[in-house]
Scaffold this active site. Sequence first.
Site, PDB file in Angstrom:
ATOM      1  N   HIS A 187      32.890 -29.721  -7.437  1.00 35.12           N
ATOM      2  CA  HIS A 187      32.423 -29.743  -6.054  1.00 35.12           C
ATOM      3  C   HIS A 187      32.022 -31.163  -5.696  1.00 35.12           C
ATOM      4  O   HIS A 187      31.467 -31.868  -6.526  1.00 35.12           O
ATOM      5  CB  HIS A 187      31.223 -28.801  -5.875  1.00 35.12           C
ATOM      6  CG  HIS A 187      30.975 -28.476  -4.444  1.00 35.12           C
ATOM      7  ND1 HIS A 187      30.246 -29.296  -3.620  1.00 35.12           N
ATOM      8  CD2 HIS A 187      31.393 -27.423  -3.692  1.00 35.12           C
ATOM      9  CE1 HIS A 187      30.225 -28.764  -2.410  1.00 35.12           C
ATOM     10  NE2 HIS A 187      30.914 -27.634  -2.418  1.00 35.12           N
ATOM     11  N   ASP A 241      33.699 -20.154  -5.376  1.00 37.21           N
ATOM     12  CA  ASP A 241      34.986 -19.462  -5.388  1.00 37.21           C
ATOM     13  C   ASP A 241      35.324 -18.883  -6.748  1.00 37.21           C
ATOM     14  O   ASP A 241      36.167 -18.002  -6.863  1.00 37.21           O
ATOM     15  CB  ASP A 241      36.098 -20.426  -4.952  1.00 37.21           C
ATOM     16  CG  ASP A 241      35.927 -20.822  -3.506  1.00 37.21           C
ATOM     17  OD1 ASP A 241      35.489 -19.966  -2.721  1.00 37.21           O
ATOM     18  OD2 ASP A 241      36.219 -21.982  -3.167  1.00 37.21           O
TER      19      ASP A 241
HETATM   20  N1  ACO Z   1      39.877 -29.241 -12.829  1.00 39.28           N
HETATM   21  C1  ACO Z   1      40.105 -30.353 -13.574  1.00 39.28           C
HETATM   22  N2  ACO Z   1      39.643 -31.582 -13.251  1.00 39.28           N
HETATM   23  C2  ACO Z   1      38.914 -31.693 -12.129  1.00 39.28           C
HETATM   24  C3  ACO Z   1      38.629 -30.595 -11.307  1.00 39.28           C
HETATM   25  C4  ACO Z   1      39.129 -29.328 -11.692  1.00 39.28           C
HETATM   26  N3  ACO Z   1      38.887 -28.227 -10.947  1.00 39.28           N
HETATM   27  N4  ACO Z   1      37.882 -30.989 -10.240  1.00 39.28           N
HETATM   28  C5  ACO Z   1      37.709 -32.305 -10.406  1.00 39.28           C
HETATM   29  N5  ACO Z   1      38.321 -32.749 -11.533  1.00 39.28           N
HETATM   30  C6  ACO Z   1      38.291 -34.117 -12.087  1.00 39.28           C
HETATM   31  C7  ACO Z   1      39.215 -35.044 -11.311  1.00 39.28           C
HETATM   32  O1  ACO Z   1      40.502 -35.094 -11.869  1.00 39.28           O
HETATM   33  C8  ACO Z   1      38.462 -36.351 -11.432  1.00 39.28           C
HETATM   34  O2  ACO Z   1      38.704 -36.852 -12.719  1.00 39.28           O
HETATM   35  P1  ACO Z   1      38.770 -38.483 -12.967  1.00 39.28           P
HETATM   36  O3  ACO Z   1      37.420 -39.001 -12.610  1.00 39.28           O
HETATM   37  O4  ACO Z   1      39.110 -38.625 -14.404  1.00 39.28           O
HETATM   38  O5  ACO Z   1      39.841 -38.987 -12.053  1.00 39.28           O
HETATM   39  C9  ACO Z   1      37.011 -35.958 -11.361  1.00 39.28           C
HETATM   40  O6  ACO Z   1      36.982 -34.617 -11.885  1.00 39.28           O
HETATM   41  C10 ACO Z   1      36.400 -36.000  -9.964  1.00 39.28           C
HETATM   42  O7  ACO Z   1      37.226 -35.189  -9.101  1.00 39.28           O
HETATM   43  P2  ACO Z   1      37.526 -35.543  -7.594  1.00 39.28           P
HETATM   44  O8  ACO Z   1      38.746 -34.811  -7.163  1.00 39.28           O
HETATM   45  O9  ACO Z   1      37.489 -37.026  -7.382  1.00 39.28           O
HETATM   46  O10 ACO Z   1      36.213 -34.939  -6.894  1.00 39.28           O
HETATM   47  P3  ACO Z   1      36.056 -34.550  -5.385  1.00 39.28           P
HETATM   48  O11 ACO Z   1      34.608 -34.501  -5.128  1.00 39.28           O
HETATM   49  O12 ACO Z   1      36.868 -35.443  -4.504  1.00 39.28           O
HETATM   50  O13 ACO Z   1      36.726 -33.089  -5.290  1.00 39.28           O
HETATM   51  C11 ACO Z   1      37.043 -30.741  -5.397  1.00 39.28           C
HETATM   52  C12 ACO Z   1      36.018 -31.893  -5.331  1.00 39.28           C
HETATM   53  C13 ACO Z   1      38.130 -30.916  -4.313  1.00 39.28           C
HETATM   54  C14 ACO Z   1      36.313 -29.443  -5.091  1.00 39.28           C
HETATM   55  C15 ACO Z   1      37.668 -30.696  -6.803  1.00 39.28           C
HETATM   56  O14 ACO Z   1      36.663 -30.520  -7.779  1.00 39.28           O
HETATM   57  C16 ACO Z   1      38.745 -29.600  -6.947  1.00 39.28           C
HETATM   58  O15 ACO Z   1      39.893 -29.818  -6.573  1.00 39.28           O
HETATM   59  N6  ACO Z   1      38.369 -28.396  -7.480  1.00 39.28           N
HETATM   60  C17 ACO Z   1      39.288 -27.281  -7.612  1.00 39.28           C
HETATM   61  C18 ACO Z   1      39.458 -26.578  -6.284  1.00 39.28           C
HETATM   62  C19 ACO Z   1      38.238 -25.790  -5.873  1.00 39.28           C
HETATM   63  O16 ACO Z   1      37.674 -25.020  -6.652  1.00 39.28           O
HETATM   64  N7  ACO Z   1      37.850 -25.954  -4.610  1.00 39.28           N
HETATM   65  C20 ACO Z   1      36.713 -25.215  -4.027  1.00 39.28           C
HETATM   66  C21 ACO Z   1      35.575 -26.138  -3.759  1.00 39.28           C
HETATM   67  S1  ACO Z   1      34.198 -25.224  -3.188  1.00 39.28           S
HETATM   68  C22 ACO Z   1      34.539 -24.904  -1.612  1.00 39.28           C
HETATM   69  O17 ACO Z   1      35.201 -25.536  -0.876  1.00 39.28           O
HETATM   70  C23 ACO Z   1      33.993 -23.670  -1.133  1.00 39.28           C
END
Ligand code: ACO
Length: 428
Positions: free
Chosen positions: A317, A374
Amino acid sequence: MAKNTFTLTDNRNGKSYEYDVLSGTRGPDVLDIRTFYKDSGMFTYDPGYTSTASCESKITFIDGENSELRYRGYDIRDLAGKKSYLDVCHLLMMGKLPTEEESKDFDLEIRHRSFLNEGIIRLFDALPDGAHPMATMGAATMALSAFYKDHLHLEDEEQFKTMRRRILAKMPTIAAMAYRNSIGTPLIYPDVNKYFTENFLYMLRAYPNGSMKYLGDGKNDEIKQVEVDALDAILTLHADHEQNASTTTVRNVGSTEAHPYVAIASGISALWGSAHGGANEKVMDQLKLIGDVKNVPTYIAKAKDKNDPFRLMGFGHRVYKNRDPRAETLKLLQDQLREELNLDSKLLDVAAAVEEAALSDDYFKDRGLYPNIDFYSGVILTALKIPVEMFTPIFVIGRIPGWISQWSELKQDPTAKIARPRQLYTGK
Ligand code: ACO
Protein backbone atom coordinates in the site's frame (compact mmCIF):
# COMPACT_ATOMS: atom_id res chain seq x y z
CA MET A 1 3.72 31.73 18.39
CA ALA A 2 6.38 32.21 15.74
CA LYS A 3 5.42 30.96 12.34
CA ASN A 4 7.53 28.04 11.18
CA THR A 5 9.23 28.53 7.88
CA PHE A 6 11.44 26.53 5.54
CA THR A 7 14.13 28.02 3.32
CA LEU A 8 15.05 26.59 -0.06
CA THR A 9 18.34 27.72 -1.55
CA ASP A 10 19.13 27.58 -5.25
CA ASN A 11 22.76 26.50 -5.27
CA ARG A 12 23.17 27.74 -8.83
CA ASN A 13 22.83 31.39 -7.85
CA GLY A 14 22.61 31.42 -4.05
CA LYS A 15 19.04 32.81 -4.04
CA SER A 16 16.88 31.71 -1.11
CA TYR A 17 13.14 31.34 -0.92
CA GLU A 18 11.25 31.10 2.34
CA TYR A 19 7.99 29.19 2.68
CA ASP A 20 5.52 28.64 5.49
CA VAL A 21 5.34 25.26 7.17
CA LEU A 22 1.71 24.37 7.80
CA SER A 23 0.70 22.11 10.68
CA GLY A 24 -2.50 20.11 10.53
CA THR A 25 -4.31 18.59 13.50
CA ARG A 26 -2.20 15.47 13.02
CA GLY A 27 0.12 14.04 10.39
CA PRO A 28 3.34 15.40 8.89
CA ASP A 29 3.80 19.16 8.53
CA VAL A 30 3.25 20.50 5.04
CA LEU A 31 5.40 22.96 3.11
CA ASP A 32 3.25 25.61 1.44
CA ILE A 33 4.88 26.01 -1.97
CA ARG A 34 1.92 27.58 -3.77
CA THR A 35 3.98 30.59 -4.87
CA PHE A 36 7.12 28.61 -5.67
CA TYR A 37 6.78 28.86 -9.47
CA LYS A 38 6.00 32.57 -9.31
CA ASP A 39 8.99 33.12 -7.00
CA SER A 40 11.59 30.93 -8.67
CA GLY A 41 10.33 30.06 -12.18
CA MET A 42 10.71 26.38 -11.31
CA PHE A 43 8.23 23.56 -10.91
CA THR A 44 8.41 20.82 -8.31
CA TYR A 45 8.63 17.24 -9.62
CA ASP A 46 6.62 14.53 -7.87
CA PRO A 47 5.19 11.85 -10.18
CA GLY A 48 2.60 9.74 -8.36
CA TYR A 49 2.30 12.55 -5.76
CA THR A 50 4.34 10.63 -3.19
CA SER A 51 5.28 13.86 -1.35
CA THR A 52 2.36 16.06 -2.28
CA ALA A 53 -0.62 17.12 -0.18
CA SER A 54 -3.16 18.05 -2.85
CA CYS A 55 -5.74 19.64 -0.55
CA GLU A 56 -6.70 20.47 3.00
CA SER A 57 -9.29 18.06 4.42
CA LYS A 58 -11.24 17.43 7.61
CA ILE A 59 -12.75 14.06 6.65
CA THR A 60 -10.36 11.13 7.03
CA PHE A 61 -7.03 10.69 8.77
CA ILE A 62 -4.51 7.91 8.13
CA ASP A 63 -1.34 7.23 10.10
CA GLY A 64 0.28 4.62 7.88
CA GLU A 65 3.17 3.97 10.27
CA ASN A 66 0.87 3.22 13.20
CA SER A 67 -1.95 1.42 11.36
CA GLU A 68 -4.51 4.06 12.15
CA LEU A 69 -7.55 5.10 10.13
CA ARG A 70 -10.17 7.58 11.36
CA TYR A 71 -13.35 8.96 9.82
CA ARG A 72 -14.17 12.41 11.25
CA GLY A 73 -12.01 11.55 14.24
CA TYR A 74 -13.54 8.12 14.94
CA ASP A 75 -11.26 5.07 14.87
CA ILE A 76 -12.38 2.65 12.16
CA ARG A 77 -12.28 -0.15 14.73
CA ASP A 78 -15.04 1.63 16.70
CA LEU A 79 -17.22 1.93 13.62
CA ALA A 80 -16.96 -1.27 11.55
CA GLY A 81 -19.50 -3.77 12.88
CA LYS A 82 -20.44 -1.39 15.70
CA LYS A 83 -22.34 1.30 13.80
CA SER A 84 -24.50 0.67 10.78
CA TYR A 85 -22.97 1.51 7.42
CA LEU A 86 -25.65 4.15 6.83
CA ASP A 87 -24.80 5.82 10.15
CA VAL A 88 -21.17 5.87 9.00
CA CYS A 89 -22.30 7.47 5.71
CA HIS A 90 -24.09 10.11 7.78
CA LEU A 91 -20.92 10.64 9.77
CA LEU A 92 -18.80 11.15 6.65
CA MET A 93 -21.33 13.19 4.69
CA MET A 94 -22.85 15.31 7.47
CA GLY A 95 -19.81 15.43 9.76
CA LYS A 96 -21.44 13.72 12.74
CA LEU A 97 -23.01 10.44 13.76
CA PRO A 98 -26.80 10.71 13.57
CA THR A 99 -29.14 10.76 16.55
CA GLU A 100 -31.59 7.85 16.67
CA GLU A 101 -34.22 9.94 14.92
CA GLU A 102 -31.82 11.29 12.30
CA SER A 103 -30.64 7.74 11.67
CA LYS A 104 -34.21 6.55 11.03
CA ASP A 105 -35.01 9.49 8.75
CA PHE A 106 -31.78 9.05 6.81
CA ASP A 107 -32.40 5.32 6.37
CA LEU A 108 -35.97 5.94 5.20
CA GLU A 109 -34.92 8.60 2.72
CA ILE A 110 -32.19 6.36 1.28
CA ARG A 111 -34.64 3.45 0.87
CA HIS A 112 -37.07 5.66 -1.03
CA ARG A 113 -34.41 7.10 -3.30
CA SER A 114 -33.09 3.68 -4.33
CA PHE A 115 -35.14 3.37 -7.54
CA LEU A 116 -33.71 4.16 -10.95
CA ASN A 117 -35.38 6.13 -13.70
CA GLU A 118 -36.61 3.60 -16.28
CA GLY A 119 -34.44 5.38 -18.85
CA ILE A 120 -31.33 4.20 -16.98
CA ILE A 121 -32.73 0.67 -16.96
CA ARG A 122 -33.20 0.82 -20.74
CA LEU A 123 -29.56 1.86 -21.02
CA PHE A 124 -28.55 -1.54 -19.61
CA ASP A 125 -30.16 -3.18 -22.69
CA ALA A 126 -27.57 -1.53 -24.91
CA LEU A 127 -24.73 -3.32 -23.15
CA PRO A 128 -23.80 -6.86 -24.15
CA ASP A 129 -24.19 -10.02 -22.08
CA GLY A 130 -21.02 -10.58 -20.11
CA ALA A 131 -20.27 -6.84 -19.79
CA HIS A 132 -18.27 -6.32 -16.61
CA PRO A 133 -20.57 -4.72 -13.98
CA MET A 134 -17.95 -1.99 -13.45
CA ALA A 135 -18.31 -0.93 -17.11
CA THR A 136 -22.10 -0.80 -16.77
CA MET A 137 -21.92 1.05 -13.45
CA GLY A 138 -19.62 3.69 -14.90
CA ALA A 139 -21.95 4.21 -17.87
CA ALA A 140 -25.10 4.32 -15.70
CA THR A 141 -23.55 6.77 -13.22
CA MET A 142 -22.41 9.04 -16.02
CA ALA A 143 -25.93 8.81 -17.49
CA LEU A 144 -27.46 9.91 -14.16
CA SER A 145 -26.05 13.37 -14.86
CA ALA A 146 -28.43 13.58 -17.83
CA PHE A 147 -31.41 12.78 -15.61
CA TYR A 148 -30.59 15.15 -12.77
CA LYS A 149 -29.38 18.18 -14.62
CA ASP A 150 -31.40 20.73 -12.64
CA HIS A 151 -29.94 20.01 -9.26
CA LEU A 152 -26.67 21.78 -9.41
CA HIS A 153 -27.51 24.88 -7.43
CA LEU A 154 -25.12 24.16 -4.63
CA GLU A 155 -26.12 27.31 -2.77
CA ASP A 156 -29.53 25.68 -2.33
CA GLU A 157 -28.94 23.51 0.72
CA GLU A 158 -31.83 21.14 -0.01
CA GLN A 159 -30.70 20.47 -3.59
CA PHE A 160 -27.13 19.96 -2.47
CA LYS A 161 -28.27 17.46 0.18
CA THR A 162 -30.59 15.61 -2.19
CA MET A 163 -27.98 15.34 -4.91
CA ARG A 164 -25.56 13.71 -2.42
CA ARG A 165 -28.08 11.30 -0.95
CA ARG A 166 -29.52 10.23 -4.29
CA ILE A 167 -26.24 8.80 -5.58
CA LEU A 168 -25.66 6.92 -2.33
CA ALA A 169 -29.16 5.42 -2.48
CA LYS A 170 -29.02 4.39 -6.11
CA MET A 171 -25.58 2.79 -6.28
CA PRO A 172 -26.59 -0.66 -4.90
CA THR A 173 -29.45 -0.77 -7.41
CA ILE A 174 -27.14 0.20 -10.27
CA ALA A 175 -24.61 -2.44 -9.15
CA ALA A 176 -27.12 -5.28 -8.70
CA MET A 177 -28.86 -4.50 -11.99
CA ALA A 178 -25.51 -4.20 -13.80
CA TYR A 179 -24.68 -7.71 -12.61
CA ARG A 180 -28.04 -9.26 -13.45
CA ASN A 181 -27.97 -7.61 -16.86
CA SER A 182 -24.50 -9.08 -17.50
CA ILE A 183 -25.80 -12.60 -16.91
CA GLY A 184 -29.14 -12.03 -18.64
CA THR A 185 -31.45 -12.55 -15.65
CA PRO A 186 -34.50 -10.32 -14.98
CA LEU A 187 -33.71 -7.22 -12.98
CA ILE A 188 -35.00 -6.96 -9.41
CA TYR A 189 -36.35 -3.62 -8.19
CA PRO A 190 -35.47 -2.37 -4.71
CA ASP A 191 -37.72 -3.28 -1.79
CA VAL A 192 -38.30 -0.25 0.46
CA ASN A 193 -39.00 -2.58 3.38
CA LYS A 194 -35.37 -3.60 3.44
CA TYR A 195 -32.33 -1.86 4.91
CA PHE A 196 -29.67 -0.67 2.42
CA THR A 197 -27.32 -3.67 2.69
CA GLU A 198 -30.05 -6.31 2.88
CA ASN A 199 -31.72 -4.69 -0.11
CA PHE A 200 -28.53 -5.02 -2.14
CA LEU A 201 -28.19 -8.72 -1.31
CA TYR A 202 -31.89 -9.17 -2.12
CA MET A 203 -31.53 -7.49 -5.52
CA LEU A 204 -28.63 -9.81 -6.32
CA ARG A 205 -30.23 -13.04 -5.14
CA ALA A 206 -34.02 -12.92 -5.47
CA TYR A 207 -36.20 -14.55 -8.11
CA PRO A 208 -38.36 -12.06 -10.02
CA ASN A 209 -41.38 -12.82 -7.78
CA GLY A 210 -39.26 -11.82 -4.77
CA SER A 211 -38.85 -15.43 -3.60
CA MET A 212 -35.50 -16.56 -2.26
CA LYS A 213 -36.42 -20.23 -2.42
CA TYR A 214 -35.45 -22.75 -5.09
CA LEU A 215 -38.57 -24.91 -5.43
CA GLY A 216 -36.65 -27.95 -6.73
CA ASP A 217 -34.92 -28.88 -3.49
CA GLY A 218 -36.60 -26.28 -1.28
CA LYS A 219 -33.19 -24.73 -0.69
CA ASN A 220 -33.74 -21.43 1.02
CA ASP A 221 -31.49 -18.56 0.04
CA GLU A 222 -33.08 -16.24 2.59
CA ILE A 223 -30.72 -13.46 3.65
CA LYS A 224 -29.38 -14.03 7.15
CA GLN A 225 -28.73 -11.16 9.56
CA VAL A 226 -25.13 -12.32 9.97
CA GLU A 227 -24.65 -11.83 6.21
CA VAL A 228 -26.12 -8.32 6.31
CA ASP A 229 -23.91 -7.43 9.27
CA ALA A 230 -20.77 -8.79 7.60
CA LEU A 231 -21.38 -6.88 4.37
CA ASP A 232 -22.30 -3.76 6.34
CA ALA A 233 -18.91 -3.90 8.12
CA ILE A 234 -17.13 -4.43 4.79
CA LEU A 235 -18.87 -1.36 3.32
CA THR A 236 -17.87 0.69 6.37
CA LEU A 237 -14.23 -0.33 5.96
CA HIS A 238 -14.32 0.91 2.37
CA ALA A 239 -16.20 4.16 3.05
CA ASP A 240 -13.31 6.62 2.72
CA HIS A 241 -9.54 6.64 2.50
CA GLU A 242 -8.45 10.27 2.12
CA GLN A 243 -6.69 11.28 -1.14
CA ASN A 244 -6.30 7.87 -2.85
CA ALA A 245 -6.24 7.54 -6.67
CA SER A 246 -10.01 7.40 -7.22
CA THR A 247 -10.79 10.17 -4.72
CA THR A 248 -8.14 12.37 -6.29
CA THR A 249 -9.78 11.65 -9.64
CA VAL A 250 -13.18 12.67 -8.25
CA ARG A 251 -11.66 15.89 -6.89
CA ASN A 252 -9.79 16.61 -10.14
CA VAL A 253 -12.90 16.17 -12.26
CA GLY A 254 -14.97 18.07 -9.69
CA SER A 255 -12.48 20.96 -9.89
CA THR A 256 -13.47 21.55 -13.54
CA GLU A 257 -17.08 22.26 -12.44
CA ALA A 258 -18.25 19.01 -14.08
CA HIS A 259 -21.52 17.50 -12.82
CA PRO A 260 -21.02 15.66 -9.49
CA TYR A 261 -22.21 12.36 -10.94
CA VAL A 262 -19.69 12.71 -13.77
CA ALA A 263 -17.01 13.15 -11.11
CA ILE A 264 -18.27 10.01 -9.33
CA ALA A 265 -18.29 8.08 -12.64
CA SER A 266 -14.62 9.07 -13.06
CA GLY A 267 -13.94 7.75 -9.56
CA ILE A 268 -15.50 4.43 -10.61
CA SER A 269 -13.16 4.29 -13.61
CA ALA A 270 -10.08 5.01 -11.48
CA LEU A 271 -11.08 2.46 -8.87
CA TRP A 272 -11.42 -0.34 -11.40
CA GLY A 273 -7.67 -0.73 -11.99
CA SER A 274 -5.92 -3.70 -10.43
CA ALA A 275 -3.44 -1.46 -8.56
CA HIS A 276 -6.46 0.04 -6.76
CA GLY A 277 -9.97 -1.36 -6.10
CA GLY A 278 -9.74 -3.92 -8.90
CA ALA A 279 -7.22 -5.81 -6.77
CA ASN A 280 -9.95 -7.59 -4.77
CA GLU A 281 -11.09 -9.47 -7.87
CA LYS A 282 -7.51 -10.30 -8.75
CA VAL A 283 -6.78 -11.59 -5.22
CA MET A 284 -9.48 -14.21 -5.61
CA ASP A 285 -8.19 -15.20 -9.08
CA GLN A 286 -4.70 -15.45 -7.61
CA LEU A 287 -5.69 -17.56 -4.60
CA LYS A 288 -7.48 -19.94 -6.95
CA LEU A 289 -4.45 -19.98 -9.26
CA ILE A 290 -2.14 -20.86 -6.35
CA GLY A 291 -4.72 -23.51 -5.51
CA ASP A 292 -2.82 -25.36 -2.81
CA VAL A 293 -0.61 -24.54 0.15
CA LYS A 294 2.24 -26.52 -1.43
CA ASN A 295 2.37 -24.06 -4.38
CA VAL A 296 2.78 -20.97 -2.19
CA PRO A 297 6.64 -20.84 -2.29
CA THR A 298 6.61 -20.84 -6.12
CA TYR A 299 4.34 -17.80 -6.21
CA ILE A 300 6.22 -15.98 -3.47
CA ALA A 301 9.39 -16.47 -5.55
CA LYS A 302 7.60 -15.12 -8.64
CA ALA A 303 6.45 -12.03 -6.69
CA LYS A 304 10.06 -11.36 -5.66
CA ASP A 305 11.53 -11.89 -9.11
CA LYS A 306 12.13 -8.48 -10.73
CA ASN A 307 12.06 -10.08 -14.19
CA ASP A 308 8.57 -11.45 -13.58
CA PRO A 309 5.63 -8.98 -13.73
CA PHE A 310 3.72 -11.13 -11.19
CA ARG A 311 2.76 -9.16 -8.04
CA LEU A 312 1.15 -10.55 -4.98
CA MET A 313 -2.32 -9.07 -5.23
CA GLY A 314 -3.72 -7.71 -1.98
CA PHE A 315 -0.22 -6.88 -0.70
CA GLY A 316 1.37 -3.48 -0.35
CA HIS A 317 0.00 0.00 0.00
CA ARG A 318 1.25 3.49 -0.77
CA VAL A 319 0.41 4.77 2.70
CA TYR A 320 0.50 1.73 4.98
CA LYS A 321 4.05 0.56 5.43
CA ASN A 322 2.80 -1.36 8.42
CA ARG A 323 -0.42 -3.34 8.86
CA ASP A 324 -3.54 -2.00 7.11
CA PRO A 325 -6.09 -1.52 9.95
CA ARG A 326 -8.94 -2.35 7.53
CA ALA A 327 -7.28 -5.68 6.72
CA GLU A 328 -6.81 -6.41 10.41
CA THR A 329 -10.50 -5.75 11.12
CA LEU A 330 -11.51 -7.92 8.18
CA LYS A 331 -9.27 -10.74 9.35
CA LEU A 332 -10.98 -10.65 12.75
CA LEU A 333 -14.34 -10.73 11.00
CA GLN A 334 -13.17 -13.63 8.86
CA ASP A 335 -12.15 -15.60 11.96
CA GLN A 336 -15.50 -14.89 13.62
CA LEU A 337 -17.47 -15.90 10.53
CA ARG A 338 -15.44 -18.97 9.62
CA GLU A 339 -17.99 -21.40 11.07
CA GLU A 340 -21.13 -19.32 10.83
CA LEU A 341 -20.79 -18.58 7.12
CA ASN A 342 -19.05 -21.80 6.26
CA LEU A 343 -16.08 -19.98 4.70
CA ASP A 344 -14.13 -21.92 2.06
CA SER A 345 -11.45 -23.56 4.19
CA LYS A 346 -9.19 -24.45 1.25
CA LEU A 347 -9.08 -20.81 0.13
CA LEU A 348 -8.54 -19.72 3.72
CA ASP A 349 -5.65 -22.14 4.10
CA VAL A 350 -3.99 -20.87 0.92
CA ALA A 351 -4.54 -17.24 2.03
CA ALA A 352 -3.09 -17.97 5.47
CA ALA A 353 -0.05 -19.70 3.93
CA VAL A 354 0.55 -16.79 1.52
CA GLU A 355 0.33 -14.31 4.39
CA GLU A 356 2.63 -16.31 6.63
CA ALA A 357 5.21 -16.84 3.89
CA ALA A 358 5.21 -13.16 2.89
CA LEU A 359 5.35 -11.80 6.42
CA SER A 360 8.37 -13.89 7.26
CA ASP A 361 10.23 -13.06 4.04
CA ASP A 362 12.84 -10.27 3.97
CA TYR A 363 11.68 -9.03 0.55
CA PHE A 364 8.23 -8.18 1.95
CA LYS A 365 9.50 -7.13 5.38
CA ASP A 366 12.12 -4.73 3.99
CA ARG A 367 9.56 -3.03 1.74
CA GLY A 368 6.83 -2.86 4.37
CA LEU A 369 4.46 -5.01 2.27
CA TYR A 370 1.53 -6.24 4.36
CA PRO A 371 -1.86 -7.62 3.34
CA ASN A 372 -4.21 -4.76 2.42
CA ILE A 373 -8.01 -4.61 2.61
CA ASP A 374 -8.41 -6.44 -0.70
CA PHE A 375 -6.58 -9.51 0.56
CA TYR A 376 -9.28 -10.41 3.09
CA SER A 377 -12.52 -9.14 1.60
CA GLY A 378 -12.76 -11.83 -1.10
CA VAL A 379 -13.12 -14.92 1.08
CA ILE A 380 -15.95 -13.30 3.05
CA LEU A 381 -17.68 -11.97 -0.06
CA THR A 382 -17.53 -15.44 -1.62
CA ALA A 383 -19.23 -16.89 1.47
CA LEU A 384 -21.94 -14.25 1.02
CA LYS A 385 -22.50 -15.84 -2.44
CA ILE A 386 -21.25 -12.72 -4.16
CA PRO A 387 -19.77 -13.42 -7.58
CA VAL A 388 -16.16 -12.35 -8.03
CA GLU A 389 -16.99 -9.73 -10.68
CA MET A 390 -19.07 -7.95 -8.01
CA PHE A 391 -16.14 -7.49 -5.62
CA THR A 392 -15.00 -4.17 -7.11
CA PRO A 393 -18.62 -2.93 -7.49
CA ILE A 394 -19.02 -3.54 -3.75
CA PHE A 395 -15.95 -1.39 -3.18
CA VAL A 396 -17.70 1.32 -5.26
CA ILE A 397 -20.89 1.09 -3.18
CA GLY A 398 -18.82 1.38 -0.02
CA ARG A 399 -16.74 4.32 -1.29
CA ILE A 400 -19.63 6.56 -2.41
CA PRO A 401 -19.92 8.48 0.91
CA GLY A 402 -16.17 9.14 0.78
CA TRP A 403 -16.20 10.41 -2.79
CA ILE A 404 -19.27 12.54 -2.24
CA SER A 405 -17.90 14.03 1.01
CA GLN A 406 -14.56 14.82 -0.60
CA TRP A 407 -16.30 16.36 -3.61
CA SER A 408 -18.47 18.47 -1.26
CA GLU A 409 -15.43 19.62 0.68
CA LEU A 410 -13.79 20.71 -2.56
CA LYS A 411 -16.90 22.65 -3.54
CA GLN A 412 -16.97 24.42 -0.18
CA ASP A 413 -13.26 25.25 -0.20
CA PRO A 414 -12.78 28.91 -1.21
CA THR A 415 -9.10 28.26 -2.02
CA ALA A 416 -9.85 25.34 -4.41
CA LYS A 417 -8.56 25.73 -7.96
CA ILE A 418 -8.88 23.66 -11.12
CA ALA A 419 -6.42 20.75 -10.87
CA ARG A 420 -3.74 21.58 -13.41
CA PRO A 421 -0.26 20.18 -12.76
CA ARG A 422 2.75 21.04 -14.93
CA GLN A 423 5.48 18.80 -16.36
CA LEU A 424 9.18 18.25 -16.91
CA TYR A 425 9.31 18.38 -20.70
CA THR A 426 11.97 16.10 -22.23
CA GLY A 427 10.56 15.71 -25.74
CA LYS A 428 11.65 17.22 -29.07
N1 ACO B 1 4.10 -7.90 -4.74
C1 ACO B 1 5.44 -7.88 -4.93
N2 ACO B 1 6.20 -6.76 -4.82
C2 ACO B 1 5.56 -5.61 -4.52
C3 ACO B 1 4.18 -5.55 -4.30
C4 ACO B 1 3.44 -6.76 -4.41
N3 ACO B 1 2.10 -6.77 -4.22
N4 ACO B 1 3.80 -4.28 -4.01
C5 ACO B 1 4.94 -3.57 -4.04
N5 ACO B 1 6.01 -4.35 -4.34
C6 ACO B 1 7.42 -3.94 -4.40
C7 ACO B 1 7.73 -3.17 -5.67
O1 ACO B 1 8.17 -4.01 -6.71
C8 ACO B 1 8.80 -2.22 -5.17
O2 ACO B 1 9.99 -2.95 -5.09
P1 ACO B 1 11.43 -2.20 -5.38
O3 ACO B 1 11.56 -1.16 -4.32
O4 ACO B 1 12.44 -3.29 -5.27
O5 ACO B 1 11.32 -1.63 -6.75
C9 ACO B 1 8.37 -1.88 -3.77
O6 ACO B 1 7.63 -3.03 -3.33
C10 ACO B 1 7.52 -0.62 -3.64
O7 ACO B 1 6.40 -0.76 -4.53
P2 ACO B 1 5.77 0.43 -5.35
O8 ACO B 1 4.98 -0.12 -6.48
O9 ACO B 1 6.81 1.47 -5.65
O10 ACO B 1 4.80 1.06 -4.23
P3 ACO B 1 3.56 1.99 -4.48
O11 ACO B 1 3.30 2.67 -3.20
O12 ACO B 1 3.77 2.86 -5.68
O13 ACO B 1 2.38 0.96 -4.87
C11 ACO B 1 0.61 -0.60 -4.69
C12 ACO B 1 1.43 0.49 -3.97
C13 ACO B 1 0.14 -0.10 -6.08
C14 ACO B 1 -0.64 -0.87 -3.87
C15 ACO B 1 1.46 -1.87 -4.83
O14 ACO B 1 1.87 -2.33 -3.56
C16 ACO B 1 0.73 -3.01 -5.59
O15 ACO B 1 0.73 -3.02 -6.81
N6 ACO B 1 0.09 -3.96 -4.85
C17 ACO B 1 -0.67 -5.04 -5.46
C18 ACO B 1 -2.02 -4.54 -5.90
C19 ACO B 1 -2.96 -4.27 -4.75
O16 ACO B 1 -3.12 -5.08 -3.83
N7 ACO B 1 -3.62 -3.11 -4.81
C20 ACO B 1 -4.61 -2.71 -3.79
C21 ACO B 1 -4.10 -1.57 -2.99
S1 ACO B 1 -5.24 -1.19 -1.71
C22 ACO B 1 -6.44 -0.36 -2.46
O17 ACO B 1 -6.36 0.31 -3.43
C23 ACO B 1 -7.73 -0.53 -1.88
